[in-house]
Design an enzyme around this catalytic site. Structure first.
Site, PDB file in Angstrom:
ATOM      1  N   ALA A 166       0.894  -1.422   0.108  1.00  0.00           N
ATOM      2  CA  ALA A 166       0.020   0.128  -0.243  1.00  0.00           C
ATOM      3  C   ALA A 166       0.624   1.505   0.100  1.00  0.00           C
ATOM      4  CB  ALA A 166      -1.227   0.147   1.571  1.00  0.00           C
ATOM      5  N   PRO A 167       1.188   1.668  -0.630  1.00  0.00           N
ATOM      6  CA  PRO A 167       2.368   2.476  -1.330  1.00  0.00           C
ATOM      7  C   PRO A 167       1.916   4.088  -1.275  1.00  0.00           C
ATOM      8  CG  PRO A 167       1.988   1.822  -3.322  1.00  0.00           C
ATOM      9  CD  PRO A 167       1.061   1.031  -2.432  1.00  0.00           C
ATOM     10  N   TRP A 214     -13.035  -5.424  17.176  1.00  0.00           N
ATOM     11  CA  TRP A 214     -12.789  -4.286  15.533  1.00  0.00           C
ATOM     12  C   TRP A 214     -12.603  -3.512  15.864  1.00  0.00           C
ATOM     13  CZ3 TRP A 214     -14.210  -5.694  10.951  1.00  0.00           C
ATOM     14  CH2 TRP A 214     -14.830  -6.954  10.487  1.00  0.00           C
ATOM     15  N   LYS A 234     -10.938  -6.708   8.417  1.00  0.00           N
ATOM     16  CA  LYS A 234     -10.824  -5.454   8.016  1.00  0.00           C
ATOM     17  C   LYS A 234      -9.297  -5.219   7.339  1.00  0.00           C
ATOM     18  CE  LYS A 234     -13.850  -5.102   5.116  1.00  0.00           C
ATOM     19  NZ  LYS A 234     -15.252  -4.106   5.228  1.00  0.00           N
ATOM     20  N   ARG A 270       3.887  -8.863  -9.772  1.00  0.00           N
ATOM     21  CA  ARG A 270       4.101  -9.945  -8.485  1.00  0.00           C
ATOM     22  C   ARG A 270       2.212 -10.058  -8.442  1.00  0.00           C
ATOM     23  NH1 ARG A 270       7.048 -10.185  -4.858  1.00  0.00           N
ATOM     24  NH2 ARG A 270       8.838  -8.492  -4.805  1.00  0.00           N
ATOM     25  N   ASP A 274      -9.824 -13.270 -21.039  1.00  0.00           N
ATOM     26  CA  ASP A 274     -10.799 -12.368 -20.751  1.00  0.00           C
ATOM     27  C   ASP A 274      -9.818 -10.917 -21.586  1.00  0.00           C
ATOM     28  OD1 ASP A 274     -13.490 -11.601 -21.340  1.00  0.00           O
ATOM     29  OD2 ASP A 274     -13.162 -10.020 -20.319  1.00  0.00           O
ATOM     30  N   GLU A 333      -8.514 -14.118 -25.517  1.00  0.00           N
ATOM     31  CA  GLU A 333     -10.014 -13.341 -26.022  1.00  0.00           C
ATOM     32  C   GLU A 333      -9.733 -12.197 -26.850  1.00  0.00           C
ATOM     33  OE1 GLU A 333     -14.142 -11.817 -25.377  1.00  0.00           O
ATOM     34  OE2 GLU A 333     -12.238 -10.957 -24.530  1.00  0.00           O
TER      35      GLU A 333
END
Length: 690
Positions: free
Chosen positions: A78-79, A93, A129, A322, A343, A398
């Protein structure tokens, strides 16, 4: 397995490509530049990551991993994030109690030790999360891009990340089937694989559909909509979670069992993989994972698909490479798929994504600044890795553009795919049925469409796929018979002219496509027996109805209905191919294409194919050309009564060739061809083992 030495500093062997199409010689430097970029990419993987095998196994280190001591490691890329936290059922949580540690190159890591009783800190099936804190101070709840299982929240369109770590995961029992010489593909969607008005399951497919596929003679299944997608009506082409098997149909172990049982039946299973774009969803997708629009995708408008409304991957990014390569290894290793149908290849190959572009076949369309060489080289690397690690792996492209070399080996200057879809063929059949009377069919145009493919690049031929069944169009059977399918399909009643025409042409169209159109054959589920109507998923526009989101296999089981006759023909067509192997042979040689008679005659694999498309004229003593002399007998007859025909031919008849030169062949013979009839005849004096 040792990695291939394709990264050695040698050029591609372009002779084969240029011999097949000398027009490509002026583009020698383009092919060599692309191959040089491919070699450079492999060298980089070796130097930075220890080789492509290790690099493409990053699913074993990213996301969540259970360690031998039952501790859990978490790793994300997550740069653009300021901070990352893990939250979920395990910590009630709490959104800040479990921060990730920032590492180099935008990576983040977290370790959770086991509990005092040595069990995992995050139990199986509990919710998780990632909390992404942006540089602007906003906190975003995200699903890990590497999540293995997600489920839809009740009364919501968004998904929860479920930690999937069963105590007793399914263990595959059966080896992968060997790659067949002739590939006969059954295109299928698990969710619609039932007559019931609901979403069907992996288990239903395993128990009720796999035996039908085996009986029909298909040796490969192409599974659609497996990669998780929040919007069911997207047909699986708006993927949100790339490593998660869709939970609509069951859990991951159910899918593993489906594939294992298919393998036990000698059937390969391909995944319809979507790496051309991703859903624009943020709450449960890849989009804006780290709070920026450039994490996995191009930033700004360059990263948006103007027609699909989805996000476009940045194939030059190391971490995107990656992610995508590891995604393929994940499906191959964990679920034991046997290959992929890729696809949206046209969108990947060109910066214009094929939007507003009509491809005419001019070579300038395939070279120059419009080609996205970052992506093209990525596809070369992808095919090289898959075919090096899994020699029997099948990859299908495809592509509507006709990119030269797409299905030639990477070492020959190609992109490395095994097959391309012959997408013009189903469009031609729909056009003919929509626009022309039977007596006005252009036989030459039909043959051109079926045979117009790049030499030496294998094509998958098909009369109709899921595209032709979607709402706004209709199945071939429905184009042919329309509303009479509701009332006149009983074999207890006399054939009406509409049903008679529809049944005969349905068989002939499929057989001609199967025998002349390519090197592999594809059928979309249900169309083998003339499935009526169209396909439409539940959505607001149809009041969330499942009426057309199902396949009515029960129609085949009602023996008094004519669907069973079409099913029997499709089964015997595949079984006849299995014996004679025309798909694995050189292209057919057409000897007769008579516009007035509406007759097509050709040879392939030393088998003779005769088609009479005339609606009313039958021909006695019709001379047909053959290469090999001998005694011929009918092996498949579309007019057979068991297939809904009229039984006008005697199958014990022996046809003897004469040394009469005809239509550029040394021998010929005379046959009787009833109107709207197709015949397959084999030489009794030839050993057809292939």
């Amino acid at each position: 397995m040792a990695e291939s030495n394709a990264s050695e500093n040698v050029g591609p062997s372009l002779n084969t490509l240029f011999e097949m199409d000398p027009r490509l010689k002026p583009y020698d430097s383009d092919f060599r530049r692309r191959y040089g970029l491919f070699q450079k990419r492999l060298v980089q993987l070796e130097e930075v990551e220890g080789g492509f095998d290790q690099f493409s196994r990053s699913y074993q280190t990213f996301g969540v991993q259970r360690l031998p001591n039952n501790g859990l490691s978490f790793k994300e890329w997550a740069p653009g994030a300021q901070a990352l936290f893990l939250t979920g059922d395990f910590n009630n949580w709490d959104t800040v109690s479990h921060p990730y540690t920032k590492k180099e190159h935008g990576k983040w890591e977290l370790y959770l030790p086991p509990k005092k009783d040595k069990s995992s800190a995050v139990p199986h099936e509990s919710k998780l999360k990632v909390v992404v804190q942006t540089k602007e101070g906003e906190s975003l709840f995200r699903i890990s891009p590497w999540a293995k299982y997600v489920t839809k929240k009740p009364d919501s369109n968004t998904y929860d990340w479920i930690h999937w770590d069963p105590l007793h995961p399914y263990l595959h029992k059966h080896p992968r089937p060997k790659r067949p010489k002739s590939l006969r593909i059954y295109e299928a969607h698990v969710g619609i694989a039932s007559p019931e008005g609901k979403i069907a399951s992996y288990t239903n497919f395993t128990v009720n559909v796999l035996p039908r596929i085996k009986d029909l003679g298909y040796n490969c299944i192409q599974l659609m909509a497996v990669m998780e997608h929040a919007y069911y009506a997207s047909f699986g082409y708006q993927v949100t979670n790339f490593f998660a098997a869709s939970s609509r149909f069951g859990n991951p172990e159910d899918l593993k069992r489906l594939i294992d049982v298919a393998h036990s039946l000698g059937i390969m299973v391909l995944l319809d993989v979507v790496h051309s774009h991703a859903s624009s969803n943020t709450d449960d997708g890849l989009n804006m994972f780290d709070g920026t629009d450039s994490c996995f995708f191009h930033a700004g408008p360059h990263g948006d698909h103007a027609v699909w409304g989805s996000r476009l991957f940045n194939y030059s990014s190391w971490e995107v490479k990656r992610f995508l390569l590891s995604n393929l290894r994940w499906w191959m290793e964990v679920y034991r798929f046997d290959g992929f149908r890729f696809d949206g290849i046209t969108s990947m190959l060109y910066h214009h994504h094929g939007i507003g572009v009509t491809f005419t076949g001019k070579l300038t369309e395939y070279f120059g600044m419009q080609v996205d060489e970052d992506c093209l080289v990525h596809l070369m690397v992808t095919n090289h890795i898959l075919h090096t690690l899994y020699p029997d792996c099948i990859t299908i492209a495809e592509d509507v553009s006709g990119m030269p070399g797409l299905c030639r080996a990477v070492t020959e200057g190609g992109c490395g795919f095994d097959y391309r879809l012959a997408m013009a063929i189903p469009d031609k059949w729909i056009q003919i049925l929509k626009e022309y009377r039977d007596e006005d069919w252009d036989i030459g145009d039909i043959i051109l469409t079926l045979t117009n493919r790049r030499q030496g690049e294998a094509s998958i031929t098909y009369a109709e796929s899921h595209d032709q069944a979607l709402v706004g169009d209709k199945s071939l059977a429905f184009w042919l018979m329309d509303k009479e399918m509701y009332t006149n399909m009983s074999s207890l009643d006399p054939l009406t002219p509409v049903i008679d025409r529809g049944i005969q042409l349905h068989k002939m169209i499929r057989l001609l496509t199967h025998t002349l159109g390519g090197e592999a054959y594809l059928n979309f589920m249900g169309n083998e027996f003339g499935h009526p109507e169209w396909l439409d998923f539940p959505r607001k526009g149809n009041d969330e109805s499942y009426l057309y989101a199902r396949r009515q296999y029960n129609l085949v089981d009602m023996e008094h209905l004519r669907y069973s006759q079409l099913y029997a023909f499709d089964r015997d067509m595949n079984r006849t191919e299995d014996k004679y192997g025309w798909l694995a042979s050189a292209p057919g040689v057409v000897t007769t294409k008579h516009e007035g008679d509406k007759v097509i005659v050709f040879e392939r694999a030393s088998v003779l194919f005769v088609f009479n498309f005339h609606p009313t004229e039958s021909y006695s003593n019709y001379r047909v050309a053959v290469g090999s002399p001998g005694k011929y007998k009918i092996k498949l007859d579309s007019d057979d009564k068991q297939y809904g025909g009229h039984g006008r031919l005697e199958h014990s008849t022996e046809f003897f060739t004469e040394p009469v030169h005809f239509n550029d062949r040394p021998n010929s013979m005379q046959v009787y061809i009833p109107c709207r009839t197709a015949l397959v005849l084999a030489n009794e004096e030839i050993d057809y083992c292939y």
